[in-house]
Design a protein around this motif. Structure first.
Motif, PDB file in Angstrom:
ATOM      1  N   CYS A 111       2.908   8.833   4.874  1.00  0.00           N
ATOM      2  CA  CYS A 111       2.494   9.922   3.978  1.00  0.00           C
ATOM      3  C   CYS A 111       3.680  10.827   3.652  1.00  0.00           C
ATOM      4  O   CYS A 111       3.870  11.222   2.506  1.00  0.00           O
ATOM      5  CB  CYS A 111       1.365  10.743   4.589  1.00  0.00           C
ATOM      6  N   CYS A 113      -2.708  13.252  10.974  1.00  0.00           N
ATOM      7  CA  CYS A 113      -1.923  13.485   9.762  1.00  0.00           C
ATOM      8  C   CYS A 113      -2.710  14.406   8.833  1.00  0.00           C
ATOM      9  O   CYS A 113      -3.899  14.162   8.576  1.00  0.00           O
ATOM     10  CB  CYS A 113      -1.635  12.152   9.075  1.00  0.00           C
ATOM     11  N   CYS A 125      -3.678  11.874   5.415  1.00  0.00           N
ATOM     12  CA  CYS A 125      -4.602  10.732   5.494  1.00  0.00           C
ATOM     13  C   CYS A 125      -5.554  10.834   6.676  1.00  0.00           C
ATOM     14  O   CYS A 125      -6.554  10.121   6.721  1.00  0.00           O
ATOM     15  CB  CYS A 125      -3.832   9.412   5.534  1.00  0.00           C
ATOM     16  N   SER A 174      -5.003   9.976   9.782  1.00  0.00           N
ATOM     17  CA  SER A 174      -4.802   9.006  10.870  1.00  0.00           C
ATOM     18  C   SER A 174      -4.144   9.694  12.066  1.00  0.00           C
ATOM     19  O   SER A 174      -3.548  10.762  11.933  1.00  0.00           O
ATOM     20  CB  SER A 174      -3.961   7.819  10.386  1.00  0.00           C
ATOM     21  N   CYS A 230       2.024  11.607   9.045  1.00  0.00           N
ATOM     22  CA  CYS A 230       2.498  10.300   9.496  1.00  0.00           C
ATOM     23  C   CYS A 230       3.699   9.948   8.612  1.00  0.00           C
ATOM     24  O   CYS A 230       3.814  10.467   7.492  1.00  0.00           O
ATOM     25  CB  CYS A 230       1.376   9.254   9.417  1.00  0.00           C
TER      26      CYS A 230
END
Ligand SMILES: [Zn+2]
Length: 128
Positions: free
Chosen positions: A74, A18, A21, A23, A71
């Motif tokens: 987000c 992402c 963030c 992830s 993601c």
């Protein structure tokens, strides 16, 4: 370019992470418009609701350079914010937690949470 090819290029932009963030992107990851695109809608009087009419307005254009992999959480939180608005939105969470969350305030008082004096830095900004 097909939609699939575009998705693959956007996915690869931060190696499957992402842009915000950092992830791992889940299977149902989103394409975020960096400069927000606001979808126009029209009222469907038959079904009594607004539906997207397929057009956009705002600065955000539908071009590859304006896409970031995100993601779902987000992307949904970013909504139609610019990068800076999104950053301020996240930074405001701390104020909300301190003001409204009894659990947060308890956890903080008992030393389970320590707040850091730091700005929100997005994953893609650390990749520069
Ligand atoms: Zn994310």
């Amino acid at each position: 370019m097909t939609k699939q090819e575009i998705r693959q290029i956007v996915y690869n932009k931060y190696n499957g992470k992402c842009a915000y963030c950092g992830s791992e992107l889940p299977a149902k990851w989103h394409i975020d418009h960096i400069e927000p695109a606001v979808r126009n809608s029209k009222y469907d009087s038959k079904n009594l609701r607004y539906v997207a009419d397929g057009t956009c307005r705002g600065q955000g254009s539908d071009v590859l350079s304006n896409y970031n992999p995100a993601c779902p959480s987000c992307n949904i939180q970013k909504n139609s914010f610019t990068i800076e608005q999104f950053r301020q939105n996240i930074m405001g969470f701390l104020n909300s937690l301190n003001q409204y969350s009894t659990q947060y305030k308890f956890a903080k008082r008992y030393g389970l949470i320590r707040e850091l004096e730091t700005d929100v830095i997005f994953y893609f900004e650390k990749q520069l």
